[in-house]
Design an enzyme around this catalytic site. Structure first.
Site, PDB file in Angstrom:
ATOM      1  N   HIS A  86       2.552 -33.539 -35.776  1.00  0.00           N
ATOM      2  CA  HIS A  86       2.067 -34.869 -36.147  1.00  0.00           C
ATOM      3  C   HIS A  86       3.013 -35.929 -35.582  1.00  0.00           C
ATOM      4  O   HIS A  86       4.219 -35.721 -35.540  1.00  0.00           O
ATOM      5  CB  HIS A  86       2.007 -34.998 -37.669  1.00  0.00           C
ATOM      6  CG  HIS A  86       1.164 -33.970 -38.330  1.00  0.00           C
ATOM      7  ND1 HIS A  86       1.686 -32.789 -38.806  1.00  0.00           N
ATOM      8  CD2 HIS A  86      -0.162 -33.936 -38.570  1.00  0.00           C
ATOM      9  CE1 HIS A  86       0.706 -32.067 -39.326  1.00  0.00           C
ATOM     10  NE2 HIS A  86      -0.426 -32.735 -39.201  1.00  0.00           N
ATOM     11  N   HIS A 116       7.158 -39.140 -41.818  1.00  0.00           N
ATOM     12  CA  HIS A 116       6.107 -40.157 -41.926  1.00  0.00           C
ATOM     13  C   HIS A 116       6.529 -41.336 -42.813  1.00  0.00           C
ATOM     14  O   HIS A 116       5.772 -42.287 -42.975  1.00  0.00           O
ATOM     15  CB  HIS A 116       4.809 -39.549 -42.474  1.00  0.00           C
ATOM     16  CG  HIS A 116       4.200 -38.531 -41.565  1.00  0.00           C
ATOM     17  ND1 HIS A 116       3.857 -38.821 -40.261  1.00  0.00           N
ATOM     18  CD2 HIS A 116       3.888 -37.225 -41.749  1.00  0.00           C
ATOM     19  CE1 HIS A 116       3.358 -37.726 -39.691  1.00  0.00           C
ATOM     20  NE2 HIS A 116       3.373 -36.744 -40.569  1.00  0.00           N
ATOM     21  N   ASP A 155       7.456 -32.105 -34.244  1.00  0.00           N
ATOM     22  CA  ASP A 155       6.386 -31.832 -35.202  1.00  0.00           C
ATOM     23  C   ASP A 155       5.039 -32.100 -34.512  1.00  0.00           C
ATOM     24  O   ASP A 155       4.950 -32.933 -33.616  1.00  0.00           O
ATOM     25  CB  ASP A 155       6.563 -32.763 -36.405  1.00  0.00           C
ATOM     26  CG  ASP A 155       5.701 -32.394 -37.593  1.00  0.00           C
ATOM     27  OD1 ASP A 155       6.249 -31.796 -38.543  1.00  0.00           O
ATOM     28  OD2 ASP A 155       4.489 -32.711 -37.594  1.00  0.00           O
ATOM     29  N   ASP A 207       4.569 -27.102 -36.967  1.00  0.00           N
ATOM     30  CA  ASP A 207       3.121 -26.990 -37.083  1.00  0.00           C
ATOM     31  C   ASP A 207       2.414 -27.065 -35.734  1.00  0.00           C
ATOM     32  O   ASP A 207       1.202 -27.135 -35.672  1.00  0.00           O
ATOM     33  CB  ASP A 207       2.569 -28.039 -38.054  1.00  0.00           C
ATOM     34  CG  ASP A 207       3.409 -29.295 -38.095  1.00  0.00           C
ATOM     35  OD1 ASP A 207       4.221 -29.493 -37.173  1.00  0.00           O
ATOM     36  OD2 ASP A 207       3.264 -30.070 -39.056  1.00  0.00           O
TER      37      ASP A 207
END
Lengths: 468, 335
Positions: A166, A125, A164, A253
């Site tokens: 996200h 991120h 991921d 995740d």
């Protein structure tokens, strides 16, 4: 495509022990964002127990490496750190990035056939400009590794597949304008999860259109759905793009037990994904089900990369019937795959059209929020539209948060830039240093073409220069 | 360890031979230096490291036939290269070992060995020197060398292999996996101060070896018997691992199946105190009570257990041992 690059490496470097999978395991047992934060000391504790108890580290297929500290120049190649590199990249961050560099070196030297940097803290991120921590990330480990490989070993074309849950918005930002780095992210739909981006319409800057691809997955997507995207979109696109290196930005995740997301992916699904994708390097990203997912998912990735039979790997509560996909969902995913395949196929025409229709500058204004550090950033990004190269970039950024207010101006010269753009951008830096049109705290020049990095402090009128 | 304890835990005696050499080297130096221990035997040479006066342990236990065991042992490396290794000309190069066909030629052995090469170069102090020369000569003729050149080539090769192994041992130690930030940041490159020679042949190889490593050589008059010295003066040691879990309210030891109740409000310091208490108690039971105060902690870990978003407990792992050293009353050797 991958095979080719591996064969080439084997030819140049000799086969030696190239059958091994390299592993950097750096759990940072003495680092946490805060004691009960998901990104805390024991995040990889159970993973350690699992891989040690299974004897994975003792297998002849595995070669363990020690991480090192990434140098300031490694970070300066990718980020504009405000107020400086030391503030944003603590020792923990530098070791996590350094772990990826160690694997990269081992791969390029032909010591290993592939490698996995099982490191924390994560990075995907973290964007180009860094005012603080967002989404548990300060600096971005994969781009730091890729820019190191490009400078040191002359690699050009690289693909990053972000697995991921996200959206890898930091990595996307860093390679938004780079047509030689293919970034593919599949993640839980941004309307239902942090960071709220990663829609199919996000396909890269005007001169790099089609080399950013985003697959928003509906919550609850299973092994079948994710592997469908892999087979129908990711693998064919990679086949055509012909990267010299494939990197898995390996978040864990998507797992059905993750506390921060809502997907239904299993450890076996992760193993199968890595077997099919066959990344040269995987770097750990998120994954916060520290007891019920990470030990199994990490083991699955290691086994798949090392070519070890993982057919008996499953979670204690695994039930294969939970991982079938709803046909309506597959249909929806099929539409996304078609849409993105089209963009990818037309990427050269799209870039050509953009060059013809755009003026000398392309601008975008953004607001970026740093959830962890509660910083609010306003950015104005301008791209010089050049007929001969991907153009250079300049960014005005103002951030307000607990640290106060920072105003910075950043200029970035890409590796592939033409001599004229390089000259222009360097002159521009000097002019900005003499007479900034507004009041700024710092001015940056990220000159990847010369591997030369400058930061000018308007207050003290001092310049910091980093070069190799 | 005391004899009766070794009867109960025989696997703990694995590598007691090389370990005695390490302790012998320590008994010869008795200081805080970083030493390479080189024990040159007939068939093999054993290498070990003493870092800042502390023998280096194998991080994953003793390695037996290529397999890791969980037996705590010093980090040792054994080379198939010794004073009696067989010399051969294979048509391209002079090979040394890995086998031993018998004693050195000067002691009636069937083939020339590194011992014969030294014997020749040092003017024939061992056994029947004419047999050394004769055995070397037959290989030298095949290789098209003089006996002198052959003997020097052999010494050069032996030293070259030892230096490479020693450097690799240091490198392996530097690359031992570390899992905490301070371990990475604080890990410095170490350099040997001293090469300690053990065994009868040490005097012939160690000075040149030390020179190549850029450090001092120690070949003591007791070097030939340092292994026995180590066995005689090493004090008994004992190590213990404790795992405690506040949620289970229990702790377990890796020794003698001991477990017990653990106060859920305990901190790392409490777990360490408990581990030490057990170590000292077991030490007394095993007849090594007088060394119970020479303890050191080699492992300290604590982790929070989180369920949902709150801390529900803590886990501790503690390792404590009676540090390796010499018995009371032994104060070192005359230089």
């Amino acid at each position: 495509m991958k095979k080719k690059s591996q064969e080439r490496q084997a030819d140049v470097l000799g086969t030696g022990s190239a059958g091994q999978t390299g592993l950097v395991f750096f759990p940072a047992f003495d680092w946490a964002i805060s004691p009960s934060h998901p990104e805390r000391e024991e995040r990889l504790l159970y993973t350690r127990d699992q891989i040690f108890e299974e004897g994975v580290m003792d297998l002849p297929q595995i070669r363990q490496y020690q991480p090192r500290l990434a140098d300031p120049i490694d970070i300066a190649r990718v980020h504009f750190c405000v107020p400086d590199i030391e503030t944003q990249a603590t020792e923990a961050h530098r070791i996590a990035a350094g772990g990826a560099l160690v694997i990269a070196d081992a791969l390029m030297k032909g010591e290993i056939k592939n490698g996995f940097a099982l490191v924390r803290p994560p990075g995907h991120h973290a964007m180009r400009v860094v005012h603080g921590n967002r989404g548990f990330c300060n600096i971005n480990n994969e781009p730091i590794m890729i820019e190191y490989l490009r400078q040191k070993y002359g690699l050009k074309r690289v693909a990053i597949v972000d697995t991921d849950v996200h959206h890898g918005d930091g990595t996307q930002d860093i390679y938004w304008h780079d047509p030689d780095v293919l970034f593919i992210s599949f993640h839980q739909d941004g309307r239902t999860l942090y960071p709220g981006s990663g829609f199919t319409s996000e396909t890269g800057g005007p001169l790099a259109r089609g080399t950013t691809l985003n697959v928003p997955l509906p919550p609850g997507t299973t092994d079948e759905g994710i592997l469908f995207v892999l087979d129908k979109l990711v693998l064919p696109v990679l086949e055509e793009f012909q990267p010299e290196l494939v990197v898995n930005s390996a978040g864990q995740d998507n797992h059905y037990s993750d506390p921060l997301a809502n997907m239904s992916f299993s450890a076996r699904g992760y193993a199968l994904l890595n077997e099919k994708l066959s990344p040269d390097i995987a770097v750990l990203e998120g994954g916060y089900s520290v007891e019920t997912a990470l030990p199994y998912v990490n083991l699955g990735i290691i086994m798949a990369m090392a070519g070890i039979d993982y057919s008996n790997l499953y979670e204690p509560d695994y039930n294969e019937n939970n991982f079938r996909e709803d046909p309506a969902n597959i249909k929806r995913l099929g539409e996304i795959v078609r849409e993105l395949s089209d963009v990818f196929q037309q990427r050269h025409e799209l870039v050509k059209a953009a060059r013809q229709t755009l003026g000398p500058l392309f601008q975008r204004n953004r607001h970026i929020y740093y959830d962890t550090d509660q910083i609010s950033e306003k950015q104005e990004e301008s791209l010089k539209i050049c007929p001969d190269c991907p153009g250079y970039l300049f960014i005005g950024s103002e951030a307000v948060g607990p640290m106060g207010r920072h105003r910075v101006y950043c200029i970035s010269i890409p590796l592939q830039s033409c001599p004229r753009c390089q000259r222009e951008a360097r002159d521009f830096y000097l002019k900005m240093r003499r007479q900034p049109p507004k009041s700024y705290d710092y001015l940056y020049l990220q000159d990847r073409a010369a591997d030369h990095y400058r930061q000018y402090d308007y207050g003290s009128q001092k310049e910091r220069v980093t070069h190799s | 360890m005391p004899l009766e304890v070794s009867l109960r835990y025989p696997c703990e005696t694995v590598f007691s031979g090389p370990a005695a050499s390490v302790m012998g080297a320590f008994a010869l130096t008795m200081d805080q230096q970083t030493s390479v221990v080189v024990d040159i035997g007939g068939t093999t040479t054993d290498l070990a490291l003493i870092l800042g006066g502390k023998p280096l342990y194998a991080s994953r236990g003793a390695v037996l036939g290529g397999h890791y065991s969980h037996v705590r042992s010093f980090a040792l490396r054994s080379l198939a290269l010794g004073g009696d290794s067989a010399l051969r000309w294979n048509g391209e190069i002079i090979s040394i070992g890995p086998d031993r066909l018998g004693p050195a030629a000067c002691f009636g052995g069937p083939v020339a060995t590194p011992t014969d090469a030294i014997n020749y170069l040092e003017g024939g102090k061992l056994g029947r020197p004419e047999l050394s020369a004769q055995a070397l000569k037959s290989i030298a003729q095949q290789a098209g060398l003089t006996v002198e050149e052959l003997a020097q080539e052999v010494i050069r090769q032996v030293n070259g292999r030892l230096v490479a192994s020693i450097k690799d041992m240091f490198k392996t130690w530097e690359q031992e996996p570390a899992y905490k930030i301070w371990e990475i940041v604080n890990k410095r490159k170490v350099k040997a101060d001293l090469v300690v020679g053990i065994g009868a042949a040490a005097g012939s190889f160690v000075p040149a070896l030390a020179k190549q490593l850029g450090c001092r050589a120690l070949v003591h008059q007791y070097s030939p018997v340092a292994n026995a010295l180590g066995a005689a003066v090493a004090r008994p040691t004992l190590s213990l691992l404790l795992h405690a879990d506040t949620r289970q309210r229990a702790y377990h030891l890796n020794l003698e199946g001991i477990s017990g109740e653990f106060n859920p409000h305990s901190q790392l310091e409490d777990a360490k105190k408990l581990a030490l208490k057990h170590l000292q108690q077991i030490a007394r039971e095993r007849g090594m009570g007088r060394y119970a105060d020479r303890y050191e902690f080699f492992l300290e870990e604590q982790f929070n257990m989180i369920r949902g978003w709150s801390t529900t407990g803590k886990q501790f792992d503690v390792g404590v041992q009676i540090a390796p050293g010499v018995i009371d009353g032994f104060e070192g050797v005359q230089p």
